[in-house]
Design a protein around this motif. Structure first.
Motif, PDB file in Angstrom:
ATOM      1  N   LEU A  77       0.817  -1.216   0.000  1.00 35.96           N
ATOM      2  CA  LEU A  77       0.000   0.000   0.000  1.00 35.96           C
ATOM      3  C   LEU A  77       0.849   1.264   0.000  1.00 35.96           C
ATOM      4  N   TYR A  78       2.055   1.182   0.564  1.00 39.95           N
ATOM      5  CA  TYR A  78       2.885   2.378   0.747  1.00 39.95           C
ATOM      6  C   TYR A  78       4.074   2.460  -0.208  1.00 39.95           C
ATOM      7  N   VAL A  79       4.431   1.359  -0.859  1.00 39.03           N
ATOM      8  CA  VAL A  79       5.585   1.358  -1.766  1.00 39.03           C
ATOM      9  C   VAL A  79       5.109   0.981  -3.160  1.00 39.03           C
ATOM     10  N   PRO A  80       5.053   1.956  -4.065  1.00 37.48           N
ATOM     11  CA  PRO A  80       4.556   1.675  -5.416  1.00 37.48           C
ATOM     12  C   PRO A  80       5.429   0.647  -6.142  1.00 37.48           C
ATOM     13  N   ASP A  81       4.781  -0.199  -6.893  1.00 36.73           N
ATOM     14  CA  ASP A  81       5.463  -1.156  -7.787  1.00 36.73           C
ATOM     15  C   ASP A  81       6.395  -2.114  -7.049  1.00 36.73           C
ATOM     16  N   CYS A  82       6.171  -2.365  -5.759  1.00 35.85           N
ATOM     17  CA  CYS A  82       7.030  -3.326  -5.049  1.00 35.85           C
ATOM     18  C   CYS A  82       6.610  -4.745  -5.413  1.00 35.85           C
ATOM     19  N   THR A  83       7.581  -5.625  -5.463  1.00 35.75           N
ATOM     20  CA  THR A  83       7.328  -7.024  -5.798  1.00 35.75           C
ATOM     21  C   THR A  83       8.072  -7.920  -4.830  1.00 35.75           C
ATOM     22  N   PHE A  84       7.394  -8.882  -4.257  1.00 39.46           N
ATOM     23  CA  PHE A  84       8.035  -9.864  -3.387  1.00 39.46           C
ATOM     24  C   PHE A  84       8.283 -11.132  -4.183  1.00 39.46           C
ATOM     25  N   ILE A  85       9.552 -11.479  -4.345  1.00 37.56           N
ATOM     26  CA  ILE A  85       9.933 -12.722  -5.018  1.00 37.56           C
ATOM     27  C   ILE A  85      10.476 -13.658  -3.946  1.00 37.56           C
ATOM     28  N   ASP A  86       9.772 -14.744  -3.688  1.00 36.77           N
ATOM     29  CA  ASP A  86      10.150 -15.646  -2.600  1.00 36.77           C
ATOM     30  C   ASP A  86      11.614 -16.052  -2.710  1.00 36.77           C
ATOM     31  N   GLY A  87      12.362 -15.803  -1.635  1.00 37.16           N
ATOM     32  CA  GLY A  87      13.758 -16.216  -1.576  1.00 37.16           C
ATOM     33  C   GLY A  87      14.715 -15.321  -2.323  1.00 37.16           C
ATOM     34  N   ASN A  88      14.216 -14.262  -2.967  1.00 33.52           N
ATOM     35  CA  ASN A  88      15.115 -13.399  -3.755  1.00 33.52           C
ATOM     36  C   ASN A  88      14.732 -11.929  -3.625  1.00 33.52           C
ATOM     37  N   LEU A 106      11.260  -7.433  13.495  1.00 28.34           N
ATOM     38  CA  LEU A 106      12.388  -8.134  12.876  1.00 28.34           C
ATOM     39  C   LEU A 106      12.379  -9.624  13.218  1.00 28.34           C
ATOM     40  N   LYS A 107      11.956  -9.961  14.438  1.00 28.87           N
ATOM     41  CA  LYS A 107      11.913 -11.374  14.833  1.00 28.87           C
ATOM     42  C   LYS A 107      10.998 -12.164  13.908  1.00 28.87           C
ATOM     43  N   PHE A 108       9.807 -11.633  13.655  1.00 29.90           N
ATOM     44  CA  PHE A 108       8.828 -12.355  12.852  1.00 29.90           C
ATOM     45  C   PHE A 108       9.239 -12.391  11.379  1.00 29.90           C
ATOM     46  N   LEU A 109       9.892 -11.321  10.924  1.00 29.90           N
ATOM     47  CA  LEU A 109      10.387 -11.299   9.543  1.00 29.90           C
ATOM     48  C   LEU A 109      11.555 -12.268   9.377  1.00 29.90           C
ATOM     49  N   ALA A 110      12.374 -12.403  10.421  1.00 32.34           N
ATOM     50  CA  ALA A 110      13.513 -13.323  10.354  1.00 32.34           C
ATOM     51  C   ALA A 110      13.047 -14.770  10.233  1.00 32.34           C
ATOM     52  N   LEU A 111      11.935 -15.083  10.908  1.00 33.40           N
ATOM     53  CA  LEU A 111      11.419 -16.442  10.879  1.00 33.40           C
ATOM     54  C   LEU A 111      10.702 -16.767   9.564  1.00 33.40           C
ATOM     55  N   ASP A 112      10.419 -15.742   8.783  1.00 26.28           N
ATOM     56  CA  ASP A 112       9.737 -15.927   7.495  1.00 26.28           C
ATOM     57  C   ASP A 112      10.805 -15.988   6.404  1.00 26.28           C
ATOM     58  N   SER A 113      10.754 -16.971   5.551  1.00 28.91           N
ATOM     59  CA  SER A 113      11.821 -17.202   4.569  1.00 28.91           C
ATOM     60  C   SER A 113      11.589 -16.501   3.234  1.00 28.91           C
ATOM     61  N   ARG A 114      10.530 -15.711   3.131  1.00 25.05           N
ATOM     62  CA  ARG A 114      10.223 -15.137   1.825  1.00 25.05           C
ATOM     63  C   ARG A 114      11.164 -14.016   1.403  1.00 25.05           C
ATOM     64  N   CYS A 115      11.734 -13.301   2.396  1.00 19.62           N
ATOM     65  CA  CYS A 115      12.654 -12.224   2.023  1.00 19.62           C
ATOM     66  C   CYS A 115      13.714 -12.044   3.091  1.00 19.62           C
ATOM     67  N   ASP A 116      14.855 -11.512   2.676  1.00 24.68           N
ATOM     68  CA  ASP A 116      15.896 -11.117   3.619  1.00 24.68           C
ATOM     69  C   ASP A 116      15.627  -9.685   4.067  1.00 24.68           C
ATOM     70  N   VAL A 117      16.038  -9.374   5.296  1.00 24.86           N
ATOM     71  CA  VAL A 117      15.752  -8.052   5.859  1.00 24.86           C
ATOM     72  C   VAL A 117      17.022  -7.448   6.445  1.00 24.86           C
ATOM     73  N   ILE A 118      17.313  -6.223   6.036  1.00 24.95           N
ATOM     74  CA  ILE A 118      18.374  -5.427   6.643  1.00 24.95           C
ATOM     75  C   ILE A 118      17.740  -4.167   7.206  1.00 24.95           C
ATOM     76  N   ALA A 119      18.053  -3.863   8.450  1.00 23.53           N
ATOM     77  CA  ALA A 119      17.597  -2.618   9.067  1.00 23.53           C
ATOM     78  C   ALA A 119      18.823  -1.773   9.390  1.00 23.53           C
ATOM     79  N   SER A 120      18.628  -0.467   9.373  1.00 27.93           N
ATOM     80  CA  SER A 120      19.744   0.436   9.636  1.00 27.93           C
ATOM     81  C   SER A 120      19.279   1.592  10.495  1.00 27.93           C
ATOM     82  N   GLY A 121      20.191   2.061  11.362  1.00 26.06           N
ATOM     83  CA  GLY A 121      19.879   3.219  12.194  1.00 26.06           C
ATOM     84  C   GLY A 121      21.148   3.931  12.602  1.00 26.06           C
TER      85      GLY A 121
END
Length: 450
Positions: A77-88, A106-121
Motif C-alpha cells: 500500500l505504501y511502496v509503489p510497484d514493489c514485488t516480493f519474489i520468494d527467496g530473492n 524483525l523477529k517475525f520477519l527473520a522467521l519468514d523465509s520469503r525475504c531477507d531483511v536489513i535494518a539500519s539506524g
C-alpha cells in the motif's frame, strides 16, 4: 562508487545467515544507505526500501498485526510497484530507530523465509526527546534477541581511502610485505628527490587522510575538486547535520551540554596529556553534570572513550579505570576540521607545532585501529608522566603502541618493555621501519596493517 569493505560483510551475512535479520549501526553520513542499496540491487531480483524519516507514513506498515503476511500486504500500500519474489527479495528498513514496532517485527520477519531483511539506524539506543505517543511506543519495543545480527559500520578507513585514490590492492599488498618482513620501505635520497620515495609518498597520503578523513561525501568532494577548502566546507555541512540531530533527538536539558562536550574535543586533544577533563568543557565542570552528554555522543557514534588501565595485562577490561579516559572522534577528518582550516593546511604542509599536533596524531592512530575492530586502552600511572598511548590485546598479550608525531625518543615505551616484557611493542613515527629487540618502529601509515 567508493569501494567499501562493508560490502563484503554484507555478502558474508547473506551467505551464512539462518533465521536472522541484519541490523547495521553507525554514525550518520558514513554511507550506510548507499552501500546497502548497492548490495540489494546487485544481489537480489527485488529490492524494497523503507525510510521512516523521509516517509513517516511508512511507520503505519508496522501498526497492528506483525505477522509477515500482514506486513507485506501493508508494504504494497505504501511502496509503489514493489514485488516480493520468494527467496530473492531484500527488504531494507532505514532509520529503524524511529519505529520501535518495526524493530520488534524483525523477529517475525527473520522467521519468514520469503525475504531477507536489513535494518539500519544512526541513533540506536539514544534516549530521544520523545513525544508522549513516542514514549508509549517505546514501551512496546522488544529487542529481537537471537533473530538479528548487528554490525557496526564506519567511515572509510585508510586502506579504503587508498583505493579511492586509485591505489589498488596489489600496491597495498607490496606495502604490506614491508610491514610483515619488517624491512625499510624505499625512501628518497640525496640523489633521488625525497618525493620520489615510496615511504614519503604514503606518509604524504596519510596527511591527506588526516585532513579529508573517511566521510563519503567529503572523500568524493576531495576526489572531484582536489580542493581542501571545498573539503572543509563539506565537513562543516556534516557538523551542521550533527547539530540538527542534537536539537531533534536530545532532551532539552542535555542539548547545550552535549554540544559543549563535543566542541571541547580540540581543547582536550591540545593538552600535553590528552586525558578527558570536565574542567576543559567548563571551568567548574563535573562528571555528574556531563556524563549523560558524553554517553549521548558515544551512542550516536560520534566519539569513543578509551579508558586507562591500572595494570597492562590480560584481560585489559578487568583493569579499566572508568573515571580516567580519553575521548576520540570516529573520523579523523572531522577531528582536524574542528581545529579549523588553517590547522588542516599546516598538517598538509608539515608546519604544525605544539601539543595539539600530538593529540591529532593520537586520534589518527585511534581512527585506524578502531576501524579494524580493536578495543583500545591506554596506560599511565598517576605518579608518573610516562604514558603508553594505546594498548590492545593480541597474541595472548597486551601490546603497547607509542605514537610520535615525528621521530623522537621513546622513554615511556622503553620502560614499559623493561617492566612488563611484552612479546613485541610498536612505535609509530613520521619515519621508516626499524627493529630494536622487541621494539618495532613503523611509519604511521602502517597502523593500517596492525
Amino acid at each position: 562508487m567508493l569501494r567499501r569493505k562493508f560490502y563484503y560483510q554484507l555478502q558474508e551475512w547473506k551467505k551464512t545467515k539462518k533465521a536472522e535479520c541484519l541490523l547495521v549501526n553507525g554514525a550518520r553520513q558514513i554511507g550506510k544507505t548507499y552501500i546497502i542499496e548497492q548490495f540489494g540491487k546487485n544481489n537480489y531480483e527485488s529490492y524494497i526500501y523503507l525510510n521512516f524519516v523521509k516517509n513517516p507514513e511508512q511507520k503505519n506498515i508496522f501498526e497492528g498485526s506483525l505477522e509477515p503476511e500482514e506486513i507485506f500486504r501493508r508494504i504494497s500500500l505504501y511502496v509503489p510497484d514493489c514485488t516480493f519474489i520468494d527467496g530473492n527479495t531484500l527488504l531494507f528498513i532505514d532509520e529503524i530507530q524511529v519505529s520501535p514496532k518495526a524493530r520488534t517485527a524483525l523477529k517475525f520477519l527473520a522467521l519468514d523465509s520469503r525475504c531477507d531483511v536489513i535494518a539500519s539506524g544512526s541513533l540506536l539506543g539514544i534516549h530521544y526527546n520523545k513525544t508522549k505517543d513516542d514514549a508509549e511506543a517505546e514501551k512496546e519495543l522488544s529487542i529481537p534477541v537471537g533473530y538479528e545480527r548487528e554490525l557496526l559500520m564506519h567511515s572509510l578507513d585508510f586502506e579504503e581511502f587508498l583505493w579511492a585514490k586509485g591505489i589498488d590492492e596489489n600496491a597495498v599488498a607490496i606495502l604490506r610485505e614491508y610491514f610483515e618482513k619488517k624491512e625499510k620501505v624505499p625512501a628518497g635520497t640525496e640523489e633521488k628527490h625525497w618525493a620520489d620515495g615510496l615511504n614519503e609518498k604514503y606518509l604524504s597520503i596519510l596527511r591527506e587522510y588526516m585532513v579529508v578523513g573517511g566521510m563519503p561525501e567529503v572523500v568524493n568532494t576531495f576526489l572531484e575538486t582536489a580542493n581542501y577548502q571545498a573539503v572543509y566546507a563539506a565537513q562543516q555541512k556534516i557538523f551542521k547535520a550533527y547539530e540538527d540531530d542534537i536539537e531533534q533527538y536530545a532532551k532539552n536539558s542535555e542539548k547545550p551540554k552535549i554540544k559543549a562536550c563535543y566542541n571541547s574535543i580540540p581543547r582536550q586533544l591540545a593538552k600535553e596529556y590528552t586525558k578527558f577533563q570536565y574542567k576543559t568543557v567548563e571551568r567548574n565542570g563535573t562528571a555528574k553534570k556531563y556524563d549523560n552528554s558524553l554517553a549521548w555522543l558515544e551512542d550516536a557514534g560520534l566519539v569513543v572513550t578509551v579508558k586507562n588501565v591500572s595494570l597492562p595485562m590480560l584481560p585489559l577490561k578487568a583493569y579499566e579505570q572508568p573515571e580516567n579516559f580519553k575521548l576520540y572522534t570516529t573520523d579523523i577528518g572531522l577531528t582536524t576540521s574542528m581545529f579549523g582550516f588553517e590547522t588542516q593546511a599546516a598538517l598538509i604542509k608539515k608546519t604544525l607545532k605544539g601539543p595539539a599536533k600530538g593529540g591529532i596524531y593520537e586520534n589518527l592512530i585511534f581512527d585506524m585501529l578502531y576501524k579494524h575492530g580493536y578495543h583500545l586502552n591506554y596506560y599511565k600511572k598517576t605518579d608518573s608522566s610516562q604514558e603508553i598511548e594505546f594498548l590492545f590485546e593480541k597474541d595472548g598479550a597486551a601490546i603497547p603502541i607509542e605514537v610520535k608525531s615525528k621521530n623522537g625518543e621513546t622513554e615511556s615505551l622503553n620502560n614499559f618493555i623493561s617492566e612488563f616484557e611484552p612479546p613485541y611493542a610498536y612505535k609509530l613515527v613520521d619515519g621508516n621501519v626499524g627493529v630494536n629487540g622487541t621494539k618495532i618502529t613503523l611509519p604511521q601509515y602502517m597502523a593500517a596493517f596492525l
